[in-house]
Design an enzyme around this catalytic site. Structure first.
Site, PDB file in Angstrom:
ATOM      1  N   THR A 142      40.988  52.432  42.019  1.00 55.87           N
ATOM      2  CA  THR A 142      39.585  51.851  41.521  1.00 55.87           C
ATOM      3  C   THR A 142      38.742  51.169  42.525  1.00 55.87           C
ATOM      4  O   THR A 142      37.981  51.716  43.270  1.00 55.87           O
ATOM      5  CB  THR A 142      40.297  50.885  40.348  1.00 55.87           C
ATOM      6  OG1 THR A 142      41.137  49.741  40.943  1.00 55.87           O
ATOM      7  CG2 THR A 142      40.788  51.581  39.451  1.00 55.87           C
ATOM      8  N   LYS A 168      48.140  52.403  44.002  1.00 53.82           N
ATOM      9  CA  LYS A 168      46.883  51.586  43.900  1.00 53.82           C
ATOM     10  C   LYS A 168      47.001  50.393  43.729  1.00 53.82           C
ATOM     11  O   LYS A 168      47.996  49.909  42.928  1.00 53.82           O
ATOM     12  CB  LYS A 168      46.119  52.581  42.808  1.00 53.82           C
ATOM     13  CG  LYS A 168      46.454  52.301  41.335  1.00 53.82           C
ATOM     14  CD  LYS A 168      45.936  50.913  40.724  1.00 53.82           C
ATOM     15  CE  LYS A 168      44.539  50.744  40.987  1.00 53.82           C
ATOM     16  NZ  LYS A 168      44.016  49.484  40.099  1.00 53.82           N
ATOM     17  N   THR A 179      48.077  43.989  39.545  1.00 51.62           N
ATOM     18  CA  THR A 179      47.335  45.155  39.014  1.00 51.62           C
ATOM     19  C   THR A 179      47.423  46.425  39.896  1.00 51.62           C
ATOM     20  O   THR A 179      46.904  46.566  40.883  1.00 51.62           O
ATOM     21  CB  THR A 179      46.014  44.625  38.943  1.00 51.62           C
ATOM     22  OG1 THR A 179      45.528  44.585  37.654  1.00 51.62           O
ATOM     23  CG2 THR A 179      45.128  45.753  39.319  1.00 51.62           C
ATOM     24  N   GLU A 265      41.033  43.035  48.143  1.00 53.85           N
ATOM     25  CA  GLU A 265      39.492  43.111  47.753  1.00 53.85           C
ATOM     26  C   GLU A 265      38.872  42.093  48.916  1.00 53.85           C
ATOM     27  O   GLU A 265      39.197  40.838  48.600  1.00 53.85           O
ATOM     28  CB  GLU A 265      39.281  42.757  46.326  1.00 53.85           C
ATOM     29  CG  GLU A 265      39.453  43.857  45.430  1.00 53.85           C
ATOM     30  CD  GLU A 265      39.411  43.650  44.137  1.00 53.85           C
ATOM     31  OE1 GLU A 265      39.428  44.607  43.157  1.00 53.85           O
ATOM     32  OE2 GLU A 265      39.336  42.282  43.803  1.00 53.85           O
ATOM     33  N   ASN A 388      34.404  41.290  42.493  1.00 56.75           N
ATOM     34  CA  ASN A 388      34.976  40.838  41.332  1.00 56.75           C
ATOM     35  C   ASN A 388      33.815  40.481  40.504  1.00 56.75           C
ATOM     36  O   ASN A 388      33.795  40.465  39.138  1.00 56.75           O
ATOM     37  CB  ASN A 388      36.159  39.743  41.577  1.00 56.75           C
ATOM     38  CG  ASN A 388      37.130  40.724  41.779  1.00 56.75           C
ATOM     39  OD1 ASN A 388      38.049  41.149  40.935  1.00 56.75           O
ATOM     40  ND2 ASN A 388      37.627  40.483  42.962  1.00 56.75           N
ATOM     41  N   THR A 393      30.089  46.702  36.775  1.00 62.73           N
ATOM     42  CA  THR A 393      28.747  47.411  37.064  1.00 62.73           C
ATOM     43  C   THR A 393      28.886  48.215  38.013  1.00 62.73           C
ATOM     44  O   THR A 393      28.248  49.145  38.305  1.00 62.73           O
ATOM     45  CB  THR A 393      27.596  46.428  37.079  1.00 62.73           C
ATOM     46  OG1 THR A 393      28.025  45.308  38.417  1.00 62.73           O
ATOM     47  CG2 THR A 393      27.524  45.463  35.991  1.00 62.73           C
TER      48      THR A 393
END
Length: 393
Positions: A142, A168, A179, A265, A388, A393
């Site tokens: 993702t 992942k 996650t 991230e 985040n 979007t």
């Protein structure tokens, strides 16, 4: 050495948007043993609820996984959609529904685009003859910036076998599953009870020992399928073969877990937080997590600020036994604090140099006992907020 008895596939179904493969399949040519661990979040996605129940049987032949949509918080329709997708895939594979597990990752609260999902199933099954595990690793991404794949080779009774796995995860990462999705396969023949025990132990030392942002998802799934196609004698607990299998399994899961943190991230640092000298393993791990999840500590890592005061503060509120006059803190080999006070001298400058490295270790010694634990984390950067803030979007 080639993994025996498994096939893999991935196709583009445009589940969130076109342009990448987002539907994948892991398939064993024969019925296989399965062990699985799922999120401990009280809010759980339909695939988690369904697969947890099916995994209790201990037998599975296939895993259907999609990215781009979590199928979480989608009510009764979400469960109907999960069942429908699973049924169609099982029929195409010639399997009973119960031998197929399902996993999803992506945006929460949106129904699956069923027409696109269903249209991808037959091409996915057809692709099994020319797919590979790398395809699965890429399809489940993702916000990941790279695919995560690990392999190890072992021997049992003179017969070689493989353990291979993908994962992942980059954000919403917190122990007790994060996650993340992880699928491991092995062609070793493994006694079912030992497989479940070994997998649980490997998970605790790897996926349950990482944190990027202290958050926990609704969809976390990790599983291992063992089909015995290598032809080795059954690996049983208490044997040298079992010890080797467990060691290799831990290597694979820990390597995958570390890759998740490195891909955190917006992360610019990979940090190992070690806590020693605790009264118990539980207290050592709780203290390490308190440090690793502190936003002030993580931003100090990003700013390369040798602010050991934030670390000792996180130790103090961890909820474990602490004597501040005994605490020692190190950045790699640089002593920052001893007996609870600043070490002085060149510690500030030397500690700052350590924090400039892309990887380093923070060691906290409580000097109260003999237990120790390690947790793996990242820093917190401007990019984490940007990623985040724009996720949907």
């Amino acid at each position: 050495m080639t993994l025996k008895g498994f096939r893999f596939a991935a196709v583009e179904a445009a589940i969130k948007k076109p342009g990448r493969r987002d539907l994948a399949l892991v398939f064993s040519d024969t019925p296989a043993q399965v062990a699985a661990v799922f999120t401990t979040n009280k809010v759980q996605a339909a695939p988690v609820i369904l697969s947890r129940e099916r995994a209790k049987n201990g037998i599975a032949r296939a895993v259907l996984v999609n990215s781009g949509n979590a199928n979480a918080c989608t009510g009764e329709q979400g469960m109907r959609d999960a069942l429908s997708c699973g049924r169609r895939t099982a029929e195409a594979l010639g399997l009973p529904d119960e031998e197929l597990l399902i996993a999803s990752t992506g945006v929460i609260g949106q129904p699956l685009p069923m027409e696109r999902f269903k249209a991808g199933i037959q091409p996915l099954v057809d692709a099994l003859d020319h797919g590979c595990l790398e395809d699965v690793a890429a399809a489940i991404m993702t916000t990941d910036t790279f695919a995560k794949l690990e392999r190890r080779t072992g021997q049992a009774g003179g017969v070689s076998y493989q353990i291979e796995g993908v994962a992942k995860g980059a954000g919403m990462i917190q122990p007790n599953m994060a996650t993340m999705l992880s699928f491991l396969v092995t062609d070793a023949a493994v006694e079912p009870t030992f497989l479940r025990k070994a997998f649980g132990e490997a998970i605790e030392a790897s996926f349950n020992s990482i944190t990027v942002d202290g958050d926990m998802s609704t969809n976390d799934t990790a599983l291992i399928i063992a089909n015995g196609a290598a032809g080795n004698l059954l690996i049983k607990e208490g044997t040298p073969e079992a010890a080797e299998f467990l060691s290799l399994l831990k290597e694979v899961t820990l390597s995958l877990a570390r890759l998740i943190v490195k891909d955190g991230e917006g992360a610019t640092k990979f940090v190992t937080v070690k806590v020693r000298g605790a009264h118990s393993l539980a207290e050592a791990k709780k203290t390490a997590l308190s440090i690793a999840n502190s936003l002030l500590v993580k931003t100090a890592f990003f700013g390369q600020d040798a602010n050991w005061g934030r670390i000792i503060a996180a130790v103090g509120y961890a909820g474990v036994q602490v004597d501040q006059d005994r605490v020692e803190i190190r950045f790699d080999d640089v002593v920052m604090a001893k007996n609870g006070v600043f070490a002085g001298g060149s510690a500030e400058a030397d500690g700052t140099e350590v924090l400039k490295r892309p990887e380093f270790t923070v060691t906290v010694d409580l000097h109260l006992g003999s237990a120790e634990a390690a947790v793996y984390t990242s820093d917190l950067s401007y990019d984490y907020v940007r990623i985040n803030a724009d996720y949907r979007t």
